[in-house]
Write a protein that holds these residues in place. Structure first.
Motif, short mmCIF file in Angstrom:
data_model
loop_
_atom_site.label_atom_id
_atom_site.label_comp_id
_atom_site.label_asym_id
_atom_site.label_seq_id
_atom_site.Cartn_x
_atom_site.Cartn_y
_atom_site.Cartn_z
N VAL A 98 0.83 -1.19 0.00
CA VAL A 98 0.00 0.00 0.00
C VAL A 98 0.87 1.25 0.00
N GLN A 99 0.59 2.15 -0.90
CA GLN A 99 1.23 3.46 -0.95
C GLN A 99 2.73 3.39 -1.06
N GLU A 100 3.19 2.50 -1.90
CA GLU A 100 4.63 2.38 -2.12
C GLU A 100 5.10 3.41 -3.14
N THR A 101 6.26 3.97 -2.90
CA THR A 101 6.84 4.96 -3.80
C THR A 101 7.22 4.31 -5.13
N GLN A 102 6.95 5.00 -6.21
CA GLN A 102 7.34 4.52 -7.54
C GLN A 102 8.59 5.26 -8.00
N TYR B 35 6.83 15.00 -7.75
CA TYR B 35 7.97 14.65 -8.57
C TYR B 35 8.53 15.91 -9.23
N GLN B 48 6.24 11.88 -0.49
CA GLN B 48 4.90 11.33 -0.44
C GLN B 48 4.22 11.80 0.83
N SER B 95 -4.54 3.47 -3.53
CA SER B 95 -3.34 2.97 -2.86
C SER B 95 -2.63 1.84 -3.56
#
Lengths: 113, 111
Positions: A98-102, B35, B48, B95
């Motif tokens: 969940v909500q992982e940085t890309q 970004y 984030q 999400s």
């Protein structure tokens, strides 16, 4: 530790042709997302692959298809190229959750003539 | 469907001045990401934000997430020439990694 890599860096095709773009995710990542970025615009989500399956898809026609391999690398295929497909194609990798940085790769610049 | 709007589209700033770029979503977000993309480059992750009302700072950059989790802002103080580029916000609704990007704010810094 290599980041996200993409190949080729640049590509020129003509209308009606087919193209395959490749992406290797960052070490430890298992999820790959593809984006299309037209000049002067923000990236648009094409689709996402996880466990070799397409998990989510944006508003792109069936001409856009993909694949993920057991080593987590991925391909984006575009058939019947149109002039409007000219863009920067970005691959982003992340670790499933969940909500992982890309993290984005350098992209492939595709020009359709 | 979900839309993410970003303003202004362009920002011309004198070196040393401050500026703010704003991001608004038509729907409530699970998180928002920012970004930076330099000319000819690719988007590079900055930050984030996940919690309602969250504020995070990175040196001269301050990021905020609205109480309703539908808007966000990026404030840069004492702008430098290294701040040149396009700043994108990207919202996630569910999400699971489907980012909806804004059109970006292109920042030009005048020495």
């Amino acid at each position: 530790d290599a980041g996200v890599t993409q190949s080729p860096t640049h590509l020129i095709k003509t209308r009606g042709q087919q193209v395959t773009l490749r992406c290797s995710p960052k070490s430890g990542h298992d999820t790959v997302s593809w984006y299309q970025q037209a000049l002067g615009q923000g990236p648009q989500f094409i689709f996402q692959y996880y466990e070799e399956e397409e998990r989510q898809r944006g508003n792109f026609p069936d001409r856009f298809s993909g694949h993920q391999f057991p080593n987590y690398s991925s391909e984006l295929n575009v058939n019947a190229l149109l002039l409007g497909d000219s863009a920067l194609y970005l691959c982003a990798s992340s670790f499933a959750g969940v909500q992982e940085t890309q993290y984005f790769g350098p992209g492939t610049r595709l020009l359709v003539l | 469907g979900q839309q993410v709007m970003q303003i202004p589209q362009y920002q011309h700033v004198q070196e040393g001045e401050d500026f703010t770029t704003y991001c608004n979503s038509s729907t409530t977000l699970s998180n928002i990401q920012w970004y930076k993309q330099r000319p000819g480059g690719h988007p590079v992750f900055l930050i984030q934000l996940v919690k309602s009302g969250e504020v995070k700072k990175q040196k001269r950059l301050t990021f905020q997430f609205g109480e309703a989790k539908k808007n966000s802002s990026l404030h840069i103080t004492a702008t430098q020439t290294t701040d040149v580029g396009t700043y994108f916000c990207a919202g996630e609704k569910d999400s699971w990694g489907k980012l909806q990007f804004g059109a970006g704010t292109q920042v030009v810094v005048t020495p």
